[in-house]
Design a protein around this motif. Structure first.
Motif, PDB file in Angstrom:
ATOM      1  N   LYS A   1      -1.799   8.636  14.182  1.00  0.00           N
ATOM      2  CA  LYS A   1      -2.165   8.906  12.800  1.00  0.00           C
ATOM      3  C   LYS A   1      -1.823   7.670  11.983  1.00  0.00           C
ATOM      4  N   VAL A   2      -2.769   6.734  11.935  1.00  0.00           N
ATOM      5  CA  VAL A   2      -2.551   5.468  11.233  1.00  0.00           C
ATOM      6  C   VAL A   2      -2.945   5.638   9.767  1.00  0.00           C
ATOM      7  N   ARG A   3      -2.046   5.239   8.869  1.00  0.00           N
ATOM      8  CA  ARG A   3      -2.320   5.335   7.433  1.00  0.00           C
ATOM      9  C   ARG A   3      -3.131   4.096   7.013  1.00  0.00           C
ATOM     10  N   VAL A   4      -4.390   4.117   7.372  1.00  0.00           N
ATOM     11  CA  VAL A   4      -5.241   2.945   7.242  1.00  0.00           C
ATOM     12  C   VAL A   4      -5.364   2.477   5.793  1.00  0.00           C
ATOM     13  N   ALA A   5      -5.517   3.392   4.858  1.00  0.00           N
ATOM     14  CA  ALA A   5      -5.740   3.015   3.463  1.00  0.00           C
ATOM     15  C   ALA A   5      -4.582   2.185   2.898  1.00  0.00           C
ATOM     16  N   SER A   6      -3.388   2.368   3.426  1.00  0.00           N
ATOM     17  CA  SER A   6      -2.230   1.628   2.931  1.00  0.00           C
ATOM     18  C   SER A   6      -2.338   0.133   3.212  1.00  0.00           C
TER      19      SER A   6
ATOM     20  N   GLY B   1       0.805  -1.212   0.000  1.00  0.00           N
ATOM     21  CA  GLY B   1       0.000   0.000   0.000  1.00  0.00           C
ATOM     22  C   GLY B   1       0.839   1.264   0.000  1.00  0.00           C
ATOM     23  N   GLU B   2       1.929   1.238   0.743  1.00  0.00           N
ATOM     24  CA  GLU B   2       2.838   2.390   0.748  1.00  0.00           C
ATOM     25  C   GLU B   2       3.573   2.515  -0.584  1.00  0.00           C
ATOM     26  N   TRP B   3       3.959   1.376  -1.142  1.00  0.00           N
ATOM     27  CA  TRP B   3       4.647   1.375  -2.433  1.00  0.00           C
ATOM     28  C   TRP B   3       3.749   1.953  -3.528  1.00  0.00           C
ATOM     29  N   TRP B   4       2.472   1.574  -3.492  1.00  0.00           N
ATOM     30  CA  TRP B   4       1.531   2.063  -4.497  1.00  0.00           C
ATOM     31  C   TRP B   4       0.963   3.432  -4.163  1.00  0.00           C
ATOM     32  N   GLY B   5       1.237   3.915  -2.951  1.00  0.00           N
ATOM     33  CA  GLY B   5       0.736   5.233  -2.553  1.00  0.00           C
ATOM     34  C   GLY B   5      -0.771   5.284  -2.413  1.00  0.00           C
ATOM     35  N   LEU B   6      -1.366   4.226  -1.849  1.00  0.00           N
ATOM     36  CA  LEU B   6      -2.822   4.161  -1.750  1.00  0.00           C
ATOM     37  C   LEU B   6      -3.401   5.270  -0.883  1.00  0.00           C
ATOM     38  N   GLU B   7      -2.723   5.580   0.211  1.00  0.00           N
ATOM     39  CA  GLU B   7      -3.215   6.634   1.106  1.00  0.00           C
ATOM     40  C   GLU B   7      -3.325   7.954   0.355  1.00  0.00           C
TER      41      GLU B   7
END
Length: 246
Positions: free
Chosen positions: A223-228, A85-91
């Motif tokens: 601050k949790v990057r949930v979408a990732s 998710g972080e690699w794809w930048g989903l957040e």
């Protein structure tokens, strides 16, 4: 054809209507509520969200495949999913959708926060997934109607804090729940009982972890990057199947 379409997706449309109504009520009350009430309402929702997340994560303890416990599967899936998710930048991409809507609607306020938080909250969970499958396969919208009532009430305090962005989460509900309902015949043919299928239990448990993240964000604890972590919902059942084959 139209009747068949409604038969398979009725729960989704009812869900959309309740969220829109809840948003309208929440926005209309926004200027009338004292600041202290505006602050305490999301805290209450945050606490309830934490409870819901904890309840969902317990499903991980009900899964085991080839002596590998569900907690370990969940850990691997959430770690790999978060990395992807972080690699794809989903957040950033999900936030970008909210920012684009905010820009074109020229609406001020916490539009993106409301859109992202409620999109995930309303779509990640056992009722959304199992209810959509039941609606698509059997035309039974009971679970989704129950979910619609809960989402409608939840939309009121969210909209009182975040504004109209909450209502636009209904677009995500249409895409996710409607899509699952229409494709249920393809994806659920190998499930004897969707309510006890271990792959769905894994998805439920990992979804619970994500819901916990939303609760922490609402309470401003972290601050949790949930979408990732969204890819974890796909990785978990695949990982289960791979281990089952060995």
């Amino acid at each position: 054809m139209l009747v068949d379409f409604w038969f398979k997706t009725s729960g989704t449309w009812i869900n959309v209507i309740t969220v829109v109504i809840g948003t309208i009520v929440g926005v209309s009350l926004r200027q009338k509520l004292p600041s202290r009430i505006k602050q305490i309402i999301p805290q209450g929702i945050g606490l309830l969200t934490l409870w819901l997340g904890i309840s969902m994560t317990e499903e991980l303890s009900n899964v085991e495949v080839n002596r590998v416990p569900g907690v370990i599967l969940g850990l691997i899936a959430i770690a790999l999913g978060g990395a992807l998710g972080e690699w794809w930048g989903l957040e950033e991409k999900l936030n970008g959708i909210g920012d684009w809507l905010q820009k074109h609607l020229r609406h001020s306020g916490q539009f993106t926060e409301g859109f992202v938080a409620t999109s995930i909250l309303f779509c990640v969970g056992p009722v959304a997934l199992i209810g959509s499958i039941n609606n698509g396969l059997l035309g039974d919208n009971t679970l989704l109607v129950l979910k619609a009532m809960m989402d409608g009430f939840a939309s009121i305090p969210f909209a009182s804090r975040y504004g109209i962005g909450v209502g636009f989460s209904s677009l995500v509900i249409i895409i996710y729940q409607g899509g699952v309902s229409l494709l249920a015949g393809v994806f659920a043919t190998g499930m004897d009982n969707p309510e006890t299928d271990p792959r769905l239990l894994l998805i439920t448990g990992i979804g619970g972890l994500m819901i916990l993240g939303i609760g922490l964000n609402l309470l401003e604890i972290a601050k949790v990057r949930v979408a990732s972590f969204l890819p974890a919902l796909v990785i978990a059942p695949i990982l289960y199947q791979l281990i089952a084959w060995f």
